[in-house]
Write an enzyme that holds these catalytic residues in place. Structure first.
Site, PDB file in Angstrom:
ATOM      1  CG  ASP A  53      61.379  35.898  74.648  1.00  0.00           C
ATOM      2  OD1 ASP A  53      60.656  35.927  75.707  1.00  0.00           O
ATOM      3  OD2 ASP A  53      62.535  36.605  74.402  1.00  0.00           O
ATOM      4  CE1 TYR A 111      66.691  28.355  76.092  1.00  0.00           C
ATOM      5  CE2 TYR A 111      68.105  28.272  77.914  1.00  0.00           C
ATOM      6  CZ  TYR A 111      66.867  28.641  77.235  1.00  0.00           C
ATOM      7  OH  TYR A 111      65.875  29.005  78.110  1.00  0.00           O
TER       8      TYR A 111
END
EC number: 5.4.99.12
Length: 246
Positions: A53, A111
């Site tokens: 994003d 992540y």
């Protein structure tokens, strides 16, 4: 045609995200622009391990593209970096079999999420989530252990998630403190939209003593986004590493 796999890094601060969008600056757009120049105006489609994003960073995003050019593997990073902006870099490149796909061949993704618990630091404002509260790292690690394994993560993904199957497997989940920084690390076979950010936002509530660690188990069972915590902001998130079979 040759298939080239690249590992890239980018600072997501000034991007509208990875995926191409009309009238907006994206990482994919910059990569395809550079490749078009190298291919003398011919369009080259780039495929990535997944989308990130706006404001989300990547240390180890993986892409692939097909090319008729005979440029040696070791020269691709230099050729692309000469044409890319300063906030995107190609770290390495190698030719791979045509059966390889940056997205569909993924086995694991890692992540990391960075949280700053000290005084506000103007130089880190785009790279860490400022969260100036006392937190219990042991309590947060206890909460994260409930996420390890195969679960339906409906409660930990955005209501905008388009996929029907929300079952994912988390292999590793931990948070460590380094000075005034907390580093969350999650490794899984895949992640849903906003999943890492919602996990971080919820586990920070455990760290502050607003929830008990065992609530994570209940949140998973309820399969309801509204029972989990807030979504942590994008600028603390990093796509750190993508793993494939050798």
């Amino acid at each position: 045609m040759r298939r080239i796999k690249c590992t890239i890094a980018y600072d997501g601060t000034n991007f509208a995200g990875y995926q191409i969008q009309q009238q907006k600056r994206t990482v994919q757009g910059e990569l395809e622009r550079a490749l078009s120049i190298i291919h003398k105006g011919q369009f080259v489609r780039v495929y990535a391990s997944g989308r990130t994003d706006a404001t989300v960073h990547a240390y180890g995003q993986v892409i692939h593209f097909d090319t008729p050019l005979t440029i040696p593997d070791e020269r691709w990073p230099k050729a692309l970096n000469a044409l890319l902006p300063d906030d995107v870099i190609v770290k390495e490149a190698s030719e791979v079999p045509s059966s390889f796909h940056a997205r569909f061949s993924v086995k694991k993704k890692e992540y990391r999420y960075r949280v700053w618990i000290g005084e506000k630091n103007v130089f880190l404002r785009h790279y860490v989530y400022h969260h100036p509260y006392d937190v219990s790292v042991p309590a947060m690690n206890e909460a994260l252990r409930y996420l390890i394994g195969t679960h339906d993560f409906t409660s930990f993904c955005s209501a905008k998630t388009e996929v029907d199957d929300k079952v994912r497997t988390i292999y590793e989940a931990e948070v460590v403190q380094e000075g005034e920084e907390l580093i969350f690390r999650l490794v899984g076979n895949g992640f849903l939209y906003n999943m890492v950010r919602i996990i971080v936002g919820t586990v920070l509530e455990v760290g502050r003593g607003e929830r008990c660690a065992e609530e994570i188990k209940t949140i998973l069972e309820q399969k309801n986004r509204s029972v989990a915590g807030k979504t942590a902001p994008g600028h603390g998130l990093y796509l750190w590493h993508v793993s494939y079979d050798n």
